[in-house]
Enzyme design. Structure first.
Site: not given
Ligand code: S3P
Length: 442
Positions: A27, A324
């Site tokens: 992220s 996750d």
């Molecule tokens: C992420 C947010 C999550 C996560 C993804 C990365 C991000 O998704 O599942 O692997 O970097 O903002 P969601 O915000 O849709 O739940």
């Protein structure tokens, strides 16, 4: 890059020992490239995750005019164009398998005078984009999606865009970040109201880059206000290790008898580290060593020693802080004593695969007892006995990296090993997963 499928049998293993470090946070890596490209001048990034998802974002930023250069392993330089400076890309933006690239880049493009199509792989093309199309349309962008609001789609950005106040209907950091990134080049104040807090890397990093961003607690919700069209200052960013990648090693070391593994430099942002608390509640022995702050994010080394686990009912409110990590938590539950009940996990059905269905099928194939419900799994653990599936069972990963890595961990605690049909998706988020696993089990 691994374009071909590659099946692999993960064999039962000896203890995980010594010290290791997982690659940079996915992220934070996406966001450092994007914000670096929006600042005026040179941003340096250390510890960038060089997985396919993040490389897709790097390629997109280049295609829109930013100068993005790899200097060495994890060391990157981004010469930004300033807010509003993105250029029309010549070809479609290919997000590959990456939902984060898709949602964040759609947000960024939505407030520029850019018309472009977005494409992705078979997994991404099944995932819902309506959740970002809705708020970005309110800001003035136009979309021509494939049926069901999916990829491939065409986006025509709005210039100028209109600031909105948007209450998130799903707990999604990707949707929150899409609206905030669109807000960067929107005159006035863009507001996101978050009834359920999600990962806050965007807010932390926007502040670090000098954006005018305020977060308040109002009527039990987080309210984020961003003033658009103010310059961002380039930064030196150090990306912490990804807690979502570390989770595979936390569970593996917890499950395999005799393990004593230290995972260095793991991001411990409370909006991400829910899995540590849940594993501890099940009996895991995870010690935080040298808790510190690096580049505005909490970080620690984690020492994980084998411990027997007991099933619990997982509080659904922790879900966003470990969204996750459920696939690998399900593996932990399959080896625990007693029953683990998870609920409130509808979002798992729209990840890289339907993670409730995929993990239920995968765990059943290796002999675990699992009940699949609409919003969670109930798992009856073996009490530490190795998983015993039919010897020729082959687990289907459905282009989902976290399923492949979770079932690799299951292989370590199985009687006959676990054959995963395709390990190539692992490269999207954790390219050196297999060599690292080898190293600590040797
Ligand atoms: C992420 C947010 C999550 C996560 C993804 C990365 C991000 O998704 O599942 O692997 O970097 O903002 P969601 O915000 O849709 O739940």
């Amino acid at each position: 890059m691994n374009a071909e499928t590659a099946s692999y049998r993960f064999a039962p293993s000896g203890p995980l020992r010594g010290a290791t470090a997982v690659p940079g946070d996915k992220s934070i890596s996406h966001r450092s490239l994007i914000l670096g490209a929006c600042a005026v001048g040179e941003t340096r990034i250390a510890g960038l995750l060089e997985g396919q998802d993040v490389l897709a974002t790097a390629a997109a930023m280049r295609a829109m005019g930013a100068d993005v250069e790899r200097l060495g392993e994890g060391e990157w330089r981004v010469h930004g164009l300033g807010i509003g400076g993105l250029l029309q890309p010549e070809a479609a933006i290919d997000c590959g398998n990456s939902g984060t690239s898709a949602r964040l880049l759609m947000g960024l493009v939505a407030s520029h005078g850019i018309t472009t199509s977005f494409v992705g792989d078979a997994s991404l093309s099944k995932r819902p984009m309506g959740r970002v199309i809705e708020p970005l349309s309110l800001m003035g962008a136009s979309f021509t999606p494939s049926p069901g609001g999916r990829f491939p789609l065409m986006l025509e950005g709005a210039h100028p865009a209109v600031p909105i106040s948007y209450r998130l209907p799903v707990a999604s950091a990707q949707v929150k970040s899409a609206v905030l990134l669109a807000g960067l080049n929107t005159p006035g104040i863009t507001t996101v109201i978050e009834p359920v807090p999600t990962r806050d890397h965007s807010e932390r990093m926007l502040r670090g880059f000098g954006a005018q961003l305020e977060v308040a607690e109002e009527d039990g919700a987080r309210v984020i206000r961003l003033t658009g069209q103010t310059d961002l200052q380039p930064q030196d960013i150090v990306v912490p290790g990804d807690p979502s990648s570390a989770a595979f090693f936390m569970v593996a070391a917890t499950l395999v008898e005799g393990s004593d593994l230290t995972i260095r430099n793991v991001g411990m942002n409370p909006t991400r580290a829910g899995v540590v608390g849940v594993l501890r509640a099940m009996g895991a022995n995870i010690e935080e060593i040298d808790a510190r702050e690096v580049g505005g994010e909490p970080v620690a080394d984690l020492r994980v020693r084998h411990a027997p686990l007991t099933g619990i009912a997982v509080d659904p409110t922790v879900a966003p802080s470990m969204i996750d990590e459920f696939p690998v938590l399900f593996v932990a539950a399959a080896l625990a004593q007693g029953t683990t009940v998870t609920r409130g996990l509808e979002e798992l059905r729209v990840k890289e695969s339907d993670r409730l269905a995929t993990m239920a099928a995968a765990l059943e194939a290796v002999g675990a007892r699992v009940e699949e419900n609409e919003d969670g799994l109930t798992i009856h653990g073996t009490g530490g006995e190795p998983l015993r599936g039919s010897a020729n069972a082959r687990v289907k990963t459905h282009l989902d990296h976290r399923i492949a890595m979770s079932m690799a961990v299951a292989g370590l605690v199985s009687r006959d090993g676990v054959e995963v049909d395709d390990t190539s998706p692992i490269a999207t988020s954790f390219p050196n997963f297999m060599p690292l696993l080898d190293e600590v089990t040797r």
